[in-house]
Write an enzyme that holds these catalytic residues in place. Sequence first.
Site, PDB file in Angstrom:
ATOM      1  N   ILE A 220       0.843  -1.188   0.000  1.00 53.55           N
ATOM      2  CA  ILE A 220       0.000   0.000   0.000  1.00 53.55           C
ATOM      3  C   ILE A 220       0.885   1.247   0.000  1.00 53.55           C
ATOM      4  CG2 ILE A 220      -0.147   0.134   2.530  1.00 53.55           C
ATOM      5  CD1 ILE A 220      -3.080   1.005   2.157  1.00 53.55           C
ATOM      6  N   GLY A 222       2.022   5.355  -1.915  1.00 54.79           N
ATOM      7  CA  GLY A 222       2.243   6.092  -3.143  1.00 54.79           C
ATOM      8  C   GLY A 222       3.101   5.368  -4.153  1.00 54.79           C
ATOM      9  N   MET A 223       4.220   4.774  -3.707  1.00 57.88           N
ATOM     10  CA  MET A 223       5.137   4.145  -4.666  1.00 57.88           C
ATOM     11  C   MET A 223       4.536   2.923  -5.345  1.00 57.88           C
ATOM     12  SD  MET A 223       8.837   4.689  -2.884  1.00 57.88           S
ATOM     13  CE  MET A 223       9.470   6.356  -2.637  1.00 57.88           C
ATOM     14  N   GLU A 244      -0.988 -10.178  -0.863  1.00 62.72           N
ATOM     15  CA  GLU A 244      -1.732 -10.249   0.403  1.00 62.72           C
ATOM     16  C   GLU A 244      -2.855  -9.223   0.398  1.00 62.72           C
ATOM     17  OE1 GLU A 244       1.066  -9.370   3.560  1.00 62.72           O
ATOM     18  OE2 GLU A 244       0.481  -7.275   3.562  1.00 62.72           O
ATOM     19  N   VAL A 319      10.470   2.294   5.928  1.00 64.91           N
ATOM     20  CA  VAL A 319      10.673   3.554   6.654  1.00 64.91           C
ATOM     21  C   VAL A 319      12.138   3.968   6.526  1.00 64.91           C
ATOM     22  CG1 VAL A 319      10.576   4.704   8.903  1.00 64.91           C
ATOM     23  CG2 VAL A 319       8.807   3.042   8.269  1.00 64.91           C
TER      24      VAL A 319
END
Length: 447
Positions: A220, A222-223, A244, A319
């Site tokens: 999930i 933006g990228m 998934e 992250v």
Amino acid sequence: MDYSKDYKDKLITAKEAAGLVKDNMWIDYAWCVNTPVAFDKALAERLDELNEIYLRGGVLLWEPEVFKKDPAGEKVVWNSWHAGGPDRNRINKTPGGFYIPLRYSELPKWYRENCKVDIAVIVTPPMDKHGNFNFGLSASHLMAVIEAADKVIIEVNEKMPTGLGGFEHEINIKDVDYVIEGDNPDIAALPKGSFGEVDKKVAELIVEEIPNGATLQLGIGGMPNAVGSLIADSDLKDLGVHTEMYVDGFVEMAKKGKLTGAKKNIDRFRQTYGFAAGSKEMYDYIDGNSACMAAPTSYTNDARVIAQLDNFISINNAVNVDLFGQVSSESSGARHISGAGGQLDFVLGAYLSKGGKSFICLSSKFMNKKTGKEESRIVPNFETFSAITAARPNTHWLVTEYGKFNCKGQSTWQRAEGIINIAAPEFRDDLIKEAERMNIWRRTNKR
């Protein structure tokens, strides 16, 4: 056979269902869009009668009423398998919220072999003519929850889409203890992920690595959405889906004819997924669509299953990444963000696939709102208490807007150079100094 009598015999009100809850019980709140609404509201109304209860769930898309009634976390202890925004707030801001570290693929097995579930409550579409309640948008681990539960309560929502199987995607009325008819609220939606120039640059670097006939897993954010959008407008063909989480990017690809699944080694022509969350357009696409195949995460996320799919391409976010190639995707220091989910499952499975590749993507830097300064997402060491999601032996490809680097088979000094080369240029000299201090930099390396 007519199942209407069984249905009527098991029909109770949400208030009656909430009345079954006693102190110290473990209540399962299902998953994501299948999280109960009517039951939750009724349980919140009787919290004053209870001392402490334990709830399990994950990927919350709205704040449950029991959280609002118990904002300090004194009575309701939330145990999350993976955090959405409300989970995150509960975990980070109260003593009444905790994360359970576990690979998503393990969840069904863990429920069946280890979990105590006093009551399970799952939102489903209405019962079909065969007496079955479909699990809607979350096959996930819900059958395992039901098998572990002492009492099973179905909360019907007429607006819940039907996700065809697959397997472990429905329960029969004979295995249900009680049925609640809710108020049929709209199914919670996620806005379509927007993406900027950095996301687009990362996506371009990944898309050029995807062959025709590849099978895709998208995370999930933006990228991954940028990747989906670029694929939809590319010349790629005969792509498959085994993921998934089903996200909007797949719908865009499907509607532009990119997804046929014709080259998949297993589940040919089917878009296989564990759960779905996104826009109403996506929910409408999945509803009753035999091109989509709902299955438990013990299947969708199993590295041994993934490995059977040639040219498997896995795309996920992070992250931070350190100079050893370790990936931190679920926390920043002690501040919890999401969870392990299936990232490691897909990192392992994609590499085992013939021609497969796992991509961990991230922007090279971010703005620290506390300091007002830009900081590198590529770091020598993670902030204290940060969780490592993918250990360095498992990392395959790392991608930022400045390039991509294949970590597999590279020594620590080769990794340091390759990873620093995809960091933002203004941070590279400091990263080199840290690499020298860590004894993973050779004098022959570029400065």
